[in-house]
Scaffold this active site. Structure first.
Site, short mmCIF file in Angstrom:
data_model
loop_
_atom_site.label_atom_id
_atom_site.label_comp_id
_atom_site.label_asym_id
_atom_site.label_seq_id
_atom_site.Cartn_x
_atom_site.Cartn_y
_atom_site.Cartn_z
N TYR A 100 0.84 -1.21 0.00
CA TYR A 100 0.00 0.00 0.00
C TYR A 100 0.87 1.25 0.00
O TYR A 100 0.67 2.17 -0.81
CB TYR A 100 -0.90 -0.05 1.24
CG TYR A 100 -1.69 1.20 1.54
CD1 TYR A 100 -2.83 1.51 0.80
CD2 TYR A 100 -1.31 2.06 2.58
CE1 TYR A 100 -3.57 2.65 1.09
CE2 TYR A 100 -2.04 3.19 2.87
CZ TYR A 100 -3.18 3.49 2.13
OH TYR A 100 -3.89 4.62 2.42
P1 NAP Z 1 -13.00 4.69 0.34
O1 NAP Z 1 -14.24 5.03 1.09
O2 NAP Z 1 -12.59 3.26 0.25
O3 NAP Z 1 -13.15 5.28 -1.16
C1 NAP Z 1 -12.38 4.87 -2.21
C2 NAP Z 1 -13.19 5.03 -3.48
O4 NAP Z 1 -12.41 4.59 -4.61
C3 NAP Z 1 -14.50 4.21 -3.49
O5 NAP Z 1 -15.60 5.05 -3.67
C4 NAP Z 1 -14.32 3.27 -4.68
O6 NAP Z 1 -15.50 3.06 -5.43
C5 NAP Z 1 -13.30 4.03 -5.53
N1 NAP Z 1 -12.68 3.10 -6.47
C6 NAP Z 1 -12.04 1.95 -6.20
N2 NAP Z 1 -11.70 1.33 -7.34
C7 NAP Z 1 -12.15 2.10 -8.36
C8 NAP Z 1 -12.13 1.99 -9.77
N3 NAP Z 1 -11.58 0.93 -10.39
N4 NAP Z 1 -12.66 2.99 -10.52
C9 NAP Z 1 -13.24 4.06 -9.92
N5 NAP Z 1 -13.31 4.22 -8.58
C10 NAP Z 1 -12.78 3.25 -7.81
O7 NAP Z 1 -11.75 5.50 0.89
P2 NAP Z 1 -11.70 6.77 1.89
O8 NAP Z 1 -11.89 6.30 3.28
O9 NAP Z 1 -12.54 7.84 1.33
O10 NAP Z 1 -10.14 7.15 1.73
C11 NAP Z 1 -9.67 7.87 0.61
C12 NAP Z 1 -8.18 7.68 0.44
O11 NAP Z 1 -7.50 7.90 1.68
C13 NAP Z 1 -7.79 6.27 -0.01
O12 NAP Z 1 -6.85 6.40 -1.06
C14 NAP Z 1 -7.07 5.69 1.22
O13 NAP Z 1 -6.05 4.79 0.85
C15 NAP Z 1 -6.49 6.93 1.85
N6 NAP Z 1 -6.12 6.85 3.28
C16 NAP Z 1 -6.78 6.02 4.16
C17 NAP Z 1 -6.43 6.03 5.52
C18 NAP Z 1 -7.20 5.21 6.53
O14 NAP Z 1 -6.97 5.36 7.74
N7 NAP Z 1 -8.11 4.36 6.11
C19 NAP Z 1 -5.41 6.85 5.99
C20 NAP Z 1 -4.76 7.68 5.07
C21 NAP Z 1 -5.14 7.68 3.73
P3 NAP Z 1 -16.78 2.22 -4.88
O15 NAP Z 1 -17.45 3.12 -3.90
O16 NAP Z 1 -17.57 1.95 -6.09
O17 NAP Z 1 -16.21 0.99 -4.22
#
Ligand code: NAP
Length: 219
Positions: free
Chosen positions: A129
């Site tokens: 990741y």
């Molecule tokens: P999330 O809710 O998982 O949203 C990710 C989105 O990406 C989802 O809506 C998903 O679509 C979309 N996606 C995935 N594959 C795709 C594809 N092939 N084509 C188009 N769209 C696609 O993530 P979040 O919580 O908002 O986080 C946003 C970012 O922050 C991510 O990059 C994550 O890695 C990063 N982050 C996370 C953390 C943590 O603590 N979790 C910390 C720092 C940074 P669907 O809704 O259709 O599935």
């Protein structure tokens, strides 16, 4: 600004879309990958574009064309394997950068992850990741695009605290805050869009003591 939000159905993406939709200075198009998501957005009067990050760059160019800025907040999520992390968080991000370059859209805000710039801090099981985030960020820094890279700490589904701490390389001790509400991340993204102090900057973001405006202006 006309803004394309990629990952618009995600937990941060949805909040960014809503904030941009309510803003007087921006308009938004939500990039989503399912027909039902397009319908849901259209019912709320929000512009939507149906596409997939696993598709060709030419499809992404169609989505980006006519925009002033792109926000990339997509991610493959924790329940998929390293293959999807590569395809979405790395190649998907780079394909959107290429599309933006090809159609002359210059502003690009990326949601990365805390410490993605610092290999020494990567936990063993999260390495694929962090590798994906690290090299997507590097590609953006070298792309010539007017970028902002936001690297949030652990994301919380809590209301915004409106108090943040940012730095190019945040030194965090055991007792320090390592998290940030998603709503604050969305606010940082929206505030950054036309704040030139954030242009060509990459920074870690956690909950802190400063207002968003004040913290971003000190970058
Ligand atoms: P999330 O809710 O998982 O949203 C990710 C989105 O990406 C989802 O809506 C998903 O679509 C979309 N996606 C995935 N594959 C795709 C594809 N092939 N084509 C188009 N769209 C696609 O993530 P979040 O919580 O908002 O986080 C946003 C970012 O922050 C991510 O990059 C994550 O890695 C990063 N982050 C996370 C953390 C943590 O603590 N979790 C910390 C720092 C940074 P669907 O809704 O259709 O599935």
């Amino acid at each position: 600004m006309k803004v394309l939000v990629v990952g618009a159905n995600g937990k941060i993406g949805r909040q960014v879309v809503n904030m941009l939709e309510e803003s007087d200075t921006h308009s938004v198009t939500a990039f989503v990958r399912k027909e039902e998501q397009v319908e849901e957005l259209k019912q709320k009067g929000i512009e939507a574009y149906l596409g997939n990050l696993e598709g060709p760059v030419t499809d992404l160019e169609e989505a980006v064309k006519g925009m002033d800025a792109v926000v990339f907040s997509a991610g493959s999520g924790g329940s998929t394997g390293a293959d999807k992390t590569l395809l979405i968080d790395l190649d998907g991000a780079i394909k959107v950068m290429e599309a933006a370059q090809n159609v002359g859209v210059n502003r690009f805000v990326m949601v990365s992850a805390f410490g993605a710039n610092n290999r020494e801090g990567w936990s063993r099981d999260m390495r694929p990741y962090y590798v994906a985030k690290h090299y997507a960020d590097k590609a953006l820094e070298q792309s010539g695009l007017e970028y902002t890279i936001v690297r949030p700490g652990g994301l919380l589904d809590e209301p915004a605290k409106d108090k943040i701490k940012v730095a190019g390389n945040l030194e965090i001790s055991e007792s320090d805050e390592k998290t940030v509400p998603r709503e604050d991340v969305a606010k940082v993204i929206v505030t950054s869009l036309d704040n030139e102090k954030t242009y060509r900057k990459a920074f870690d973001l956690v909950t802190g003591e400063q207002s968003i405006e004040e913290a971003l202006n000190q970058l």
